[in-house]
Design an enzyme around this catalytic site. Structure first.
Site, PDB file in Angstrom:
ATOM      1  N   TRP A 275     -25.388  -6.283 -87.522  1.00  0.00           N
ATOM      2  CA  TRP A 275     -25.387  -6.377 -86.048  1.00  0.00           C
ATOM      3  C   TRP A 275     -25.664  -7.804 -85.597  1.00  0.00           C
ATOM      4  CZ3 TRP A 275     -30.275  -5.865 -82.819  1.00  0.00           C
ATOM      5  CH2 TRP A 275     -31.410  -6.258 -83.544  1.00  0.00           C
TER       6      TRP A 275
ATOM      7  N   GLN B 169     -39.927  -7.734 -85.766  1.00  0.00           N
ATOM      8  CA  GLN B 169     -39.046  -8.619 -84.987  1.00  0.00           C
ATOM      9  C   GLN B 169     -38.884  -8.083 -83.575  1.00  0.00           C
ATOM     10  OE1 GLN B 169     -36.149  -6.943 -87.920  1.00  0.00           O
ATOM     11  NE2 GLN B 169     -34.673  -7.768 -86.458  1.00  0.00           N
TER      12      GLN B 169
ATOM     13  N   GLU C   7     -37.725  -3.199 -87.981  1.00  0.00           N
ATOM     14  CA  GLU C   7     -37.496  -2.383 -89.187  1.00  0.00           C
ATOM     15  C   GLU C   7     -38.773  -1.908 -89.872  1.00  0.00           C
ATOM     16  OE1 GLU C   7     -34.968  -5.108 -91.349  1.00  0.00           O
ATOM     17  OE2 GLU C   7     -33.173  -4.068 -90.613  1.00  0.00           O
TER      18      GLU C   7
END
Ligand code: IFM
Length: 758
Positions: A323, A579, A465
């Site tokens: 992505w 993140q 994640e």
């Protein structure tokens, strides 16, 4: 500005880092910033795009081809190499204005001679199959040397050899080999043509190279040029013939002409960007170097691939497209180089089949795009993508099956491309189907919560994640709504503007009833809203997780490189995130939120973000710049822009090597500059600006395209100037709620209020 990146001392432990930092490339292949005498232990790699191979040793990865630059000097039966020989002086440089790599090393031999090796190389933009080198040796006394040069076929690959056989060939002075990959027997030819300038040496030919005996005269350099061709069967019918032609044509043109063209072509790229930062050379250099890296891996020649997560600096992350492409890299090209942007988005369109297959593999309908997409459009990501460094066992990770936001990111990319370029022709070429099928996938994934009468998305992984399998990740849900909206818009656009196509697509996809489902999804999707403190909870229950500082979390680490995410990493049951997630949402879909919400969330999430991914700092910079927190933004801009200069990034996830360049951060850097500090945004009908410059910037300049016309922007603390170039069309500009017009080919000057940052 000084366009040179320089490393003045050789250090063994820096070889890997410099290899990334001084990488050259042209979108067809990348060549790491290693020295000519290096071999596979020093991670020399010429990584080609589009040819992947599975040799049974791990996973499919892009192929590194034999090394055509391999060259070294022998003196008194010893190899001169920075690895073994005494060095008197050494410098390695990357001239990123032209994509030219140089090295100069003065070796001091055991018997006290000084022998200087200089080399210059570039990955041609004029002919993307071509790698060119000029190599020069000088001594300060008359002496005899041997120059070994050829194509080194004992090369580095993360998963080992990818060629089932190699055929060595010679034709008309061009020598080389055709290699066949193991999995698909794809042919790749690597060929070379050498030309010695002066003085002539005596050449002894070997199987894949030669030894040139040279009587060096004091201070008279021996100069040799090499034209190396890399031809793959994806774009050459006869790879060997193509390689021979490429070498011969290059030789005819000659090094100097090729180099002049190289300068001109890189110059054109920078002209398209038009970036200048008056008052801050350090930032200007970092930003332009970032753009250099991103451009080096960009496929100008094809839409069969996009830009891998580590560019063409090696094989990390399976050479796959993530992505990262749509969210981080695409904006620069959409605004500055639409031809490349079109290739990037069409890559997804052409690979719809892989997305269908993935959706059906998991029991869903529509298009579920791969998390790690390779040339086939299938997912390179496995369910066991990492290894637990404590037990050595494979860990079940959920990147592949739960990061469903990937399909929304793909739609976002298509939508962004059309929004900026106004090139809706991609709809006819398959983009309409992609958008509709991604929405269908989400519809089939959605969970309708009775009682609340809303659609929820359960068991997903968001951008962060470290927290897998969560419910209602804010970024994911908002992006799904965008997908549903884009679908409804595309349908109504086709209905009114392309009735024939409308009917064809609706029939083909059997979408007549689906439209209502997507409308329902759009209207009733659950969107996490700011709470009483204006914080948007990243996912259901996030705010109840342990709240601790990053330092505290780090103090619990037992082993270096241990993975902090799922299933049982240290961050899992905490609020520490890897993140940008909510912050990404706020920076991309900013118009849905107030500045106050943005600021509150920035302040909440910033101390809780580890920036364990290179995709993070640029987004913190972007949002901060958008809300005028320029000093915060500046700090994070510099981190993002300098990531490949400082080497401040993770090299391992558990035992998985993840080094290389960082194209997402490179693209994110451009976003901070233009969409952050200048506040540029493409609207339905025109553009929006909202500039806030950092304290020390006197002027920011850049170019952008909108709807097929090109504009130049100049921003000072109090003036925003937009200049229509190339007979640009009339442009509607909004600034602080006011509407202005930049008339065709003229200059719009807006006097700004105090735009001092906070
Ligand atoms: O796509 C990213 C992901 O968001 C974080 N890990 C690395 C991937 C590739 O850059």
């Amino acid at each position: 500005m000084n366009w040179k990146i320089e490393d003045k001392e050789y250090k063994k432990e820096k070889i890997e880092f410099i290899g990334n930092k001084m990488c050259i490339g042209n979108g067809y292949f990348g060549y790491r910033g290693t020295l000519e005498e290096y071999g596979k232990e020093q991670l020399v790699a010429c990584t080609v795009s589009e040819i992947f191979d599975d040799n049974g040793n791990g996973w499919r990865e892009p192929v590194n081809v034999p090394n055509g630059l391999y060259t070294w000097v022998e003196y008194e039966e010893k190899k001169l190499s920075v690895l073994e020989t005494k060095i008197e002086k050494h410098v390695q440089e990357l001239h990123f204005d032209t994509g030219i790599h140089r090295r100069k090393t003065v070796f001091s031999t055991e018997d006290g001679q000084r022998i200087t090796v200089e080399a210059e190389r570039f990955a041609s933009l004029e002919d993307i199959h071509l790698l060119v080198m000029r190599y020069q040796v000088t001594a300060d006394k008359d002496l005899d040397i041997k120059i070994h040069t050829g194509i080194d076929d004992d090369i580095w690959n993360i998963n080992g050899n990818h060629f089932k056989n190699k055929e060595y060939i010679e034709k008309d002075g061009v020598t080389g080999m055709i290699c066949k990959t193991i999995e698909n027997t794809a042919n790749i030819a690597v060929a070379e043509k050498k030309q010695a300038l002066s003085p002539e040496g005596k050449t002894e030919n070997l199987k894949n190279g030669s030894v040139i005996h040279v009587n060096l005269k004091k201070s008279v350099p021996y100069v040799m040029e090499k034209y190396i061709a890399i031809c793959k069967e994806t774009d050459c019918t006869d790879v060997w013939e193509a390689a021979v032609n490429c070498c011969q044509q290059a030789e005819q043109k000659g090094y100097d002409r090729l180099k002049a063209k190289q300068k001109a072509l890189w110059g054109k790229r920078y002209e398209k960007l038009g970036i200048e930062i008056e008052g801050d050379e350090e930032a200007e250099k970092a930003v332009l170097y970032s753009a250099y890296l991103l451009y080096s891996s960009a496929p100008e020649h094809t839409d069969r691939v996009a830009i891998p997560a580590r560019g063409l600096s090696g094989q990390v992350y399976k050479g796959a497209m993530f992505w990262d492409t749509e969210i981080y890299m695409l904006p620069m090209f959409a605004f500055c180089d639409p031809k490349i942007a079109r290739n990037l988005v069409m890559y997804r369109v052409k690979n719809l089949q892989g997305a269908y297959e993935k959706a059906s593999e998991y029991g869903y309908e529509g298009a579920f795009y791969p998390w790690e997409s390779q040339e086939t459009g299938r997912d390179g990501c496995t369910h066991y993508n990492l290894t637990d460094i404590f037990t050595g066992r494979k860990m079940r990770t959920y990147f592949r099956d739960k990061q469903i936001h990937i399909s929304a990111d793909v739609v976002y990319g298509l939508w962004k491309y059309m929004n900026v370029t106004k090139d809706n022709s991609i709809l006819k070429e398959g983009a309409a189907e992609v958008i509709l099928e991604c929405a269908r996938f989400f519809w089939s994934y959605a969970y309708y919560k009775k009682g609340k009468e809303q659609y929820e998305f359960l068991d997903v992984t968001g951008a962060d994640e470290y927290h897998e399998r969560v419910n209602n990740d804010a970024y994911t849900n908002y992006m799904i709504r965008l997908t549903a909206k884009a679908t409804l818009d595309v349908i109504s656009y086709l209905k009114s503007k392309e009735p024939e196509m409308y009917k064809k697509v609706m029939d083909k996809l059997d979408y007549w009833e689906e439209e209502e489902n997507i409308r329902d999804l759009y209207e009733k999707i659950y969107l996490p809203k700011p709470n009483d403190s204006l914080v948007i909870e990243q996912f259901d229950g996030y705010l109840k997780e342990e709240d601790l500082s990053i330092q505290e979390l780090y103090s619990r680490i037992i082993k270096p490189n241990e993975y902090l995410g799922s299933p049982c990493g240290l961050a899992v049951n905490t609020q520490i995130i890897k993140q940008a997630d909510v912050i990404l949402l706020l920076s991309l879909l900013g118009s849905d939120f107030t500045d106050e919400v943005k600021e509150k969330n920035w302040s909440y999430y910033e101390p809780r973000t580890e920036h364990g991914s290179s995709l993070s700092t640029c987004i913190y910079a972007l949002l901060a710049a958008q809300i005028g927190k320029t000093e915060w933004a500046y700090q994070y801009l510099m981190k993002a822009a300098q990531i490949d200069l400082t080497g401040d990034y993770k090299l391992y996830l558990g035992d998985l090597y993840i080094g290389g360049t960082h194209p997402a951060a490179n693209g994110g850097t451009w976003m901070v500059l233009t969409q952050g500090f200048a506040g540029l945004e493409a609207e339905e009908d025109g553009v929006h600006f909202s500039p806030h410059l950092p304290e020390k910037w006197r002027k920011l300049k850049f170019r952008f395209n909108y709807g097929g016309s090109r504009y130049r922007v100049e921003i000072t603390k109090d003036i925003l100037k937009i200049i229509g170039e190339d007979a640009a069309k009339e442009l509607r500009v909004t600034y602080m709620g006011n509407i202005y017009t930049c008339s065709a080919g003229s200059t719009l000057k807006i006097q700004m209020e105090n735009r001092e940052g906070k």
